[in-house]
Design a protein around this motif. Structure first.
Motif, PDB file in Angstrom:
ATOM      1  N   GLY A 144       0.837  -1.197   0.000  1.00 60.53           N
ATOM      2  CA  GLY A 144       0.000   0.000   0.000  1.00 60.53           C
ATOM      3  C   GLY A 144       0.867   1.239   0.000  1.00 60.53           C
ATOM      4  O   GLY A 144       2.085   1.153   0.202  1.00 60.53           O
ATOM      5  N   PRO A 145       0.250   2.406  -0.225  1.00 65.69           N
ATOM      6  CA  PRO A 145       1.016   3.646  -0.260  1.00 65.69           C
ATOM      7  C   PRO A 145       1.444   4.114   1.131  1.00 65.69           C
ATOM      8  O   PRO A 145       1.046   3.525   2.144  1.00 65.69           O
ATOM      9  N   ALA A 146       2.244   5.166   1.156  1.00 70.78           N
ATOM     10  CA  ALA A 146       2.783   5.710   2.411  1.00 70.78           C
ATOM     11  C   ALA A 146       1.663   6.060   3.391  1.00 70.78           C
ATOM     12  O   ALA A 146       0.645   6.635   2.999  1.00 70.78           O
ATOM     13  N   ALA A 147       1.867   5.704   4.656  1.00 73.59           N
ATOM     14  CA  ALA A 147       0.973   6.052   5.760  1.00 73.59           C
ATOM     15  C   ALA A 147      -0.452   5.535   5.587  1.00 73.59           C
ATOM     16  O   ALA A 147      -1.411   6.126   6.100  1.00 73.59           O
ATOM     17  N   SER A 148      -0.605   4.413   4.880  1.00 77.03           N
ATOM     18  CA  SER A 148      -1.944   3.839   4.698  1.00 77.03           C
ATOM     19  C   SER A 148      -2.375   3.040   5.931  1.00 77.03           C
ATOM     20  O   SER A 148      -3.537   2.645   6.040  1.00 77.03           O
ATOM     21  N   GLY A 149      -1.426   2.798   6.835  1.00 78.09           N
ATOM     22  CA  GLY A 149      -1.721   1.997   8.029  1.00 78.09           C
ATOM     23  C   GLY A 149      -1.121   0.605   7.911  1.00 78.09           C
ATOM     24  O   GLY A 149      -1.226  -0.208   8.814  1.00 78.09           O
ATOM     25  N   LYS A 150      -0.438   0.327   6.777  1.00 74.60           N
ATOM     26  CA  LYS A 150       0.049  -1.045   6.539  1.00 74.60           C
ATOM     27  C   LYS A 150       1.088  -1.496   7.557  1.00 74.60           C
ATOM     28  O   LYS A 150       1.123  -2.664   7.912  1.00 74.60           O
ATOM     29  N   GLY A 151       1.909  -0.551   8.048  1.00 69.88           N
ATOM     30  CA  GLY A 151       2.958  -0.922   9.009  1.00 69.88           C
ATOM     31  C   GLY A 151       2.352  -1.392  10.327  1.00 69.88           C
ATOM     32  O   GLY A 151       2.693  -2.473  10.833  1.00 69.88           O
ATOM     33  N   ASP A 199       3.590   9.034  -3.865  1.00 66.46           N
ATOM     34  CA  ASP A 199       2.619   8.098  -4.474  1.00 66.46           C
ATOM     35  C   ASP A 199       2.856   8.021  -5.975  1.00 66.46           C
ATOM     36  O   ASP A 199       2.921   6.943  -6.550  1.00 66.46           O
ATOM     37  N   GLU A 200       2.960   9.209  -6.576  1.00 67.35           N
ATOM     38  CA  GLU A 200       3.105   9.286  -8.029  1.00 67.35           C
ATOM     39  C   GLU A 200       4.399   8.577  -8.462  1.00 67.35           C
ATOM     40  O   GLU A 200       4.386   7.762  -9.387  1.00 67.35           O
ATOM     41  N   ALA A 201       5.505   8.873  -7.732  1.00 71.13           N
ATOM     42  CA  ALA A 201       6.798   8.256  -8.089  1.00 71.13           C
ATOM     43  C   ALA A 201       6.739   6.739  -7.900  1.00 71.13           C
ATOM     44  O   ALA A 201       7.185   5.976  -8.758  1.00 71.13           O
ATOM     45  N   ASP A 202       6.159   6.286  -6.782  1.00 71.18           N
ATOM     46  CA  ASP A 202       6.136   4.844  -6.490  1.00 71.18           C
ATOM     47  C   ASP A 202       5.214   4.084  -7.454  1.00 71.18           C
ATOM     48  O   ASP A 202       5.455   2.925  -7.769  1.00 71.18           O
ATOM     49  N   ARG A 203       4.150   4.773  -7.921  1.00 70.08           N
ATOM     50  CA  ARG A 203       3.180   4.087  -8.802  1.00 70.08           C
ATOM     51  C   ARG A 203       3.621   4.068 -10.260  1.00 70.08           C
ATOM     52  O   ARG A 203       3.195   3.200 -11.008  1.00 70.08           O
ATOM     53  N   THR A 204       4.426   5.055 -10.649  1.00 69.03           N
ATOM     54  CA  THR A 204       4.730   5.174 -12.081  1.00 69.03           C
ATOM     55  C   THR A 204       6.140   4.709 -12.440  1.00 69.03           C
ATOM     56  O   THR A 204       6.497   4.722 -13.609  1.00 69.03           O
ATOM     57  N   ARG A 205       6.945   4.309 -11.439  1.00 62.91           N
ATOM     58  CA  ARG A 205       8.309   3.877 -11.803  1.00 62.91           C
ATOM     59  C   ARG A 205       8.221   2.591 -12.629  1.00 62.91           C
ATOM     60  O   ARG A 205       7.310   1.770 -12.421  1.00 62.91           O
ATOM     61  N   PRO A 206       9.172   2.390 -13.529  1.00 66.75           N
ATOM     62  CA  PRO A 206       9.086   1.208 -14.390  1.00 66.75           C
ATOM     63  C   PRO A 206       9.342  -0.112 -13.668  1.00 66.75           C
ATOM     64  O   PRO A 206       8.796  -1.139 -14.059  1.00 66.75           O
ATOM     65  N   ILE A 207      10.180  -0.087 -12.610  1.00 63.86           N
ATOM     66  CA  ILE A 207      10.517  -1.362 -11.951  1.00 63.86           C
ATOM     67  C   ILE A 207       9.718  -1.508 -10.659  1.00 63.86           C
ATOM     68  O   ILE A 207       9.728  -0.620  -9.805  1.00 63.86           O
ATOM     69  N   SER A 208       9.045  -2.665 -10.516  1.00 61.12           N
ATOM     70  CA  SER A 208       8.284  -2.995  -9.302  1.00 61.12           C
ATOM     71  C   SER A 208       7.438  -1.828  -8.794  1.00 61.12           C
ATOM     72  O   SER A 208       7.566  -1.430  -7.645  1.00 61.12           O
ATOM     73  N   PRO A 209       6.581  -1.252  -9.638  1.00 68.38           N
ATOM     74  CA  PRO A 209       5.774  -0.129  -9.147  1.00 68.38           C
ATOM     75  C   PRO A 209       4.757  -0.583  -8.098  1.00 68.38           C
ATOM     76  O   PRO A 209       4.449  -1.782  -8.022  1.00 68.38           O
TER      77      PRO A 209
END
Ligand code: DC
Length: 222
Positions: free
Chosen positions: A9-16, A170-180
């Motif tokens: 999940g994205p940053a600070a979604s509560g996943k940790g 979010d944008e960087a993590d979702r759109t990077r080419p490797i393991s987005p």
């Protein structure tokens, strides 16, 4: 075989927090894979390196100090942004890959299972995980949570800036080419926007329990 719960999940979604509580509930080991990228970023920044340069980032990955995983210094927004940058470099992901796989294969304390949270756990690191969760929350709620977390560590930050940082990450993590960052097709979706942590944990537990209990029974039989 280790029973694996993959949480993305994205940053600070509560996943940790949810992952830590799931690990405690099932007596499984837990790894926050984001801490590996944050420790890499911290090593780069402390060496006055550039997190966007492969050579500097690789040097950081090779010198991470795991004893600092609980250090508040890795939780700052600056380190979060630098972590997102080093994490977009394929060689860094490769350097941290084996470490994550060996944790899942032989979790510490001979635990029967492991919970790992991050961005690509259900898609790349553990595509065969017995249970997968994808945790979301609105950007505003996530910025507020991050603000509270930082305030709790004595770090004052402007909430509007935190929101901008979260949206950029979010944008960087979702759109990077490797393991987005993306939801695995077989991951259960949990939106924690309107849930406090107890309600979010209860919902997460209800989603993964049948699969985890089934996998543990299977393991006992095998
Ligand atoms: O979950 P976090 O905010 O601590 O993660 C910090 C950064 O690390 C995040 O912006 C992207 C990267 N990351 C990643 O690319 N893959 C992971 N499995 C975990 C984190």
């Amino acid at each position: 075989m280790t029973v694996v719960i993959a949480v993305d999940g994205p940053a600070a979604s509560g996943k940790g927090t949810i992952s830590r509580r799931l690990a405690k509930h099932f007596h499984f080991a837990h790894m926050d894979s984001g801490a590996l990228y944050r420790l890499t970023a911290l090593a780069v920044l402390e060496a006055n390196g550039d997190p966007t340069l492969e050579a500097d980032a690789l040097c950081g990955a090779a010198t991470i100090d795991l004893s600092r995983a609980g250090d508040p210094a890795i939780r700052t927004a600056e380190v979060g942004t630098a972590a997102s940058r080093v994490s977009a470099i394929a060689a860094v992901r490769a350097a941290l890959h084996d470490f994550q796989i060996s944790f899942l294969t032989s979790p510490p304390g001979e635990s029967l299972g492991a919970v790992m949270d991050g961005r690509d756990i259900g898609t790349v690191i553990a595509p065969h995980a017995q249970a997968k969760l994808y945790i979301e929350a609105s950007p505003e709620v996530r910025a507020h949570r991050r603000w509270l977390e930082l305030a709790g560590m004595g770090l004052e930050r402007d909430k509007t800036l935190l929101l901008a940082e979260i949206l950029a990450r979010d944008e960087a993590d979702r759109t990077r080419p490797i393991s987005p960052l993306r939801r695995a097709e077989d991951a259960a979706l949990l939106d924690t926007t309107n849930l406090d942590i107890d309600a979010a944990f209860a919902a997460a537990l209800a989603l993964v329990s049948p699969r985890v209990e089934g996998a543990l029974k299977e393991r006992h039989r095998g």
